[in-house]
Design a protein around this motif. Structure first.
Motif, PDB file in Angstrom:
ATOM      1  N   MET A  76       5.251   3.731 -15.855  1.00  0.00           N
ATOM      2  CA  MET A  76       4.220   3.853 -14.840  1.00  0.00           C
ATOM      3  C   MET A  76       4.007   2.483 -14.192  1.00  0.00           C
ATOM      4  SD  MET A  76       0.527   5.542 -15.578  1.00  0.00           S
ATOM      5  CE  MET A  76      -0.237   6.455 -14.307  1.00  0.00           C
ATOM      6  N   TYR A  77       3.824   2.479 -12.873  1.00  0.00           N
ATOM      7  CA  TYR A  77       3.635   1.216 -12.170  1.00  0.00           C
ATOM      8  C   TYR A  77       2.159   0.862 -12.076  1.00  0.00           C
ATOM      9  CZ  TYR A  77       8.505   1.207 -10.803  1.00  0.00           C
ATOM     10  OH  TYR A  77       9.878   1.182 -10.822  1.00  0.00           O
ATOM     11  N   GLY A  87      -0.634  -2.624 -10.994  1.00  0.00           N
ATOM     12  CA  GLY A  87      -0.847  -3.868 -10.272  1.00  0.00           C
ATOM     13  C   GLY A  87      -2.265  -4.308 -10.572  1.00  0.00           C
ATOM     14  N   GLU A 110       1.506  -8.750  -8.986  1.00  0.00           N
ATOM     15  CA  GLU A 110       2.342  -7.798  -8.249  1.00  0.00           C
ATOM     16  C   GLU A 110       2.660  -6.573  -9.103  1.00  0.00           C
ATOM     17  OE1 GLU A 110       3.563  -7.908  -5.114  1.00  0.00           O
ATOM     18  OE2 GLU A 110       2.874  -9.901  -4.584  1.00  0.00           O
ATOM     19  N   LYS A 111       3.109  -5.537  -8.441  1.00  0.00           N
ATOM     20  CA  LYS A 111       3.516  -4.286  -9.084  1.00  0.00           C
ATOM     21  C   LYS A 111       4.422  -4.562 -10.283  1.00  0.00           C
ATOM     22  CE  LYS A 111       6.162  -0.219  -7.650  1.00  0.00           C
ATOM     23  NZ  LYS A 111       6.673   0.467  -6.462  1.00  0.00           N
ATOM     24  N   PHE A 112       4.097  -3.919 -11.417  1.00  0.00           N
ATOM     25  CA  PHE A 112       4.894  -4.087 -12.633  1.00  0.00           C
ATOM     26  C   PHE A 112       4.908  -2.775 -13.405  1.00  0.00           C
ATOM     27  CE2 PHE A 112       0.547  -5.153 -13.642  1.00  0.00           C
ATOM     28  CZ  PHE A 112       0.315  -4.709 -14.938  1.00  0.00           C
ATOM     29  N   ASP A 113       5.927  -2.619 -14.214  1.00  0.00           N
ATOM     30  CA  ASP A 113       6.084  -1.412 -15.016  1.00  0.00           C
ATOM     31  C   ASP A 113       5.419  -1.661 -16.373  1.00  0.00           C
ATOM     32  OD1 ASP A 113       6.873   1.113 -15.701  1.00  0.00           O
ATOM     33  OD2 ASP A 113       8.988   0.623 -15.972  1.00  0.00           O
ATOM     34  N   TYR A 133      -3.089   1.706 -10.718  1.00  0.00           N
ATOM     35  CA  TYR A 133      -1.839   2.411 -11.004  1.00  0.00           C
ATOM     36  C   TYR A 133      -1.389   3.116  -9.738  1.00  0.00           C
ATOM     37  CZ  TYR A 133      -4.659   6.671 -11.431  1.00  0.00           C
ATOM     38  OH  TYR A 133      -5.510   7.710 -11.180  1.00  0.00           O
ATOM     39  N   GLN A 134      -0.078   3.291  -9.641  1.00  0.00           N
ATOM     40  CA  GLN A 134       0.493   3.888  -8.440  1.00  0.00           C
ATOM     41  C   GLN A 134       0.900   5.330  -8.693  1.00  0.00           C
ATOM     42  OE1 GLN A 134       4.128   2.121  -6.855  1.00  0.00           O
ATOM     43  NE2 GLN A 134       3.335   2.373  -4.782  1.00  0.00           N
ATOM     44  N   GLU A 155       2.809   8.967  -7.522  1.00  0.00           N
ATOM     45  CA  GLU A 155       4.158   9.243  -7.020  1.00  0.00           C
ATOM     46  C   GLU A 155       4.258   9.163  -5.498  1.00  0.00           C
ATOM     47  OE1 GLU A 155       5.952  12.803  -8.570  1.00  0.00           O
ATOM     48  OE2 GLU A 155       5.451  12.254 -10.637  1.00  0.00           O
ATOM     49  N   TRP A 173      -2.354   3.866  -4.428  1.00  0.00           N
ATOM     50  CA  TRP A 173      -2.855   3.113  -5.577  1.00  0.00           C
ATOM     51  C   TRP A 173      -4.283   3.536  -5.894  1.00  0.00           C
ATOM     52  CZ3 TRP A 173      -0.047  -0.262  -8.491  1.00  0.00           C
ATOM     53  CH2 TRP A 173       1.189  -0.658  -7.977  1.00  0.00           C
TER      54      TRP A 173
END
Length: 172
Positions: free
Chosen positions: A1-2, A4, A39-42, A152-153, A155, A159
Motif C-alpha cells: 500500500m502506498y 505519504g 514522498e510516496k512510499f510503499d 494513503y493512496q 487505487e 489520497w
C-alpha cells in the motif's frame, strides 16, 4: 500500500492555492494543497501501526509553528513545477529529517525543499508564461502548522488521511 506524509495549510490558504491549482495542477482533484514531508512510499500493512507509533513520538517532540509563503518559484529545468516558496522553512526541514530517520533510507536525486505546489506537469512554454504572470503577484500568506498526516493512496490515485499527528502546542 502506498503512503505519504504531509501537512496541510489552513483553509484560507488552501482556497487561494486551489484557485490556481484547479487550472495548473492535474493532481488538483487527488489531494488538497499540501507540503510533502515524505514522498510516496510503499509500506506493508503489517508495518503501518509501528510506523504510526514512531510518527506519534516525533509529533510529541516537535512544537507547532507558523510558516509564511512569500514568493512564487519553480523547479525548472529539473521539473516543470511552479510553487509557493516558504520564507521560514526550517521547522519543516527539521520535521522532514526526523520522519526520514524512522524509515528505510531512500536515495533521492534532489535535496528536500519544502514548498506548496501551484502547478505541475506543464509544457515548457506554459511554465514560463504562468511563472512570468504569477511572480508579479504578491503572495504574503501565513499558516499555522499544528499537525501532520500519514496519507494513503487509493487505487484511483486519490489520497486520504490514514492518521493525523498533533504537534505540541507552542508557548506563544
Amino acid at each position: 500500500m502506498y503512503f505519504g506524509i504531509a501537512v496541510f495549510p489552513q483553509k484560507s490558504v488552501q482556497d487561494i492555492i486551489n484557485s490556481y491549482r484547479k487550472r495548473y495542477d492535474p493532481h488538483y482533484s487527488l489531494i488538497p494543497p499540501h507540503i510533502t514531508l515524505k514522498e510516496k512510499f510503499d509500506l506493508p500493512e503489517e508495518k503501518v501501526d509501528e510506523a504510526a507509533e514512531k510518527l506519534e513520538a516525533i509529533a510529541k517532540q516537535c512544537k507547532a509553528f507558523t510558516i509564511k509563503f512569500h514568493k512564487v518559484s519553480h523547479f525548472h529545468p529539473t521539473s516543470n513545477t511552479i510553487y509557493l516558496a516558504i520564507e521560514n522553512s526550517e521547522p519543516l526541514v527539521e520535521l522532514h529529517n526526523k520522519i526520514e530517520d524512522v524509515f528505510e533510507p531512500v536515495d533521492s536525486p534532489y535535496d528536500y525543499i519544502p514548498h506548496l505546489t501551484i502547478g505541475q506537469k506543464m509544457s515548457e512554454d506554459e511554465l514560463h508564461d504562468v511563472y512570468g504572470s504569477l511572480r508579479m503577484r504578491n503572495f504574503e500568506l501565513e499558516t499555522k502548522i499544528d499537525r501532520f498526516h500519514l496519507l494513503y493512496q487509493l487505487e484511483n490515485g486519490v489520497w486520504n488521511i490514514y492518521q493525523s499527528f498533533l504537534l505540541r502546542r507552542s508557548s506563544n
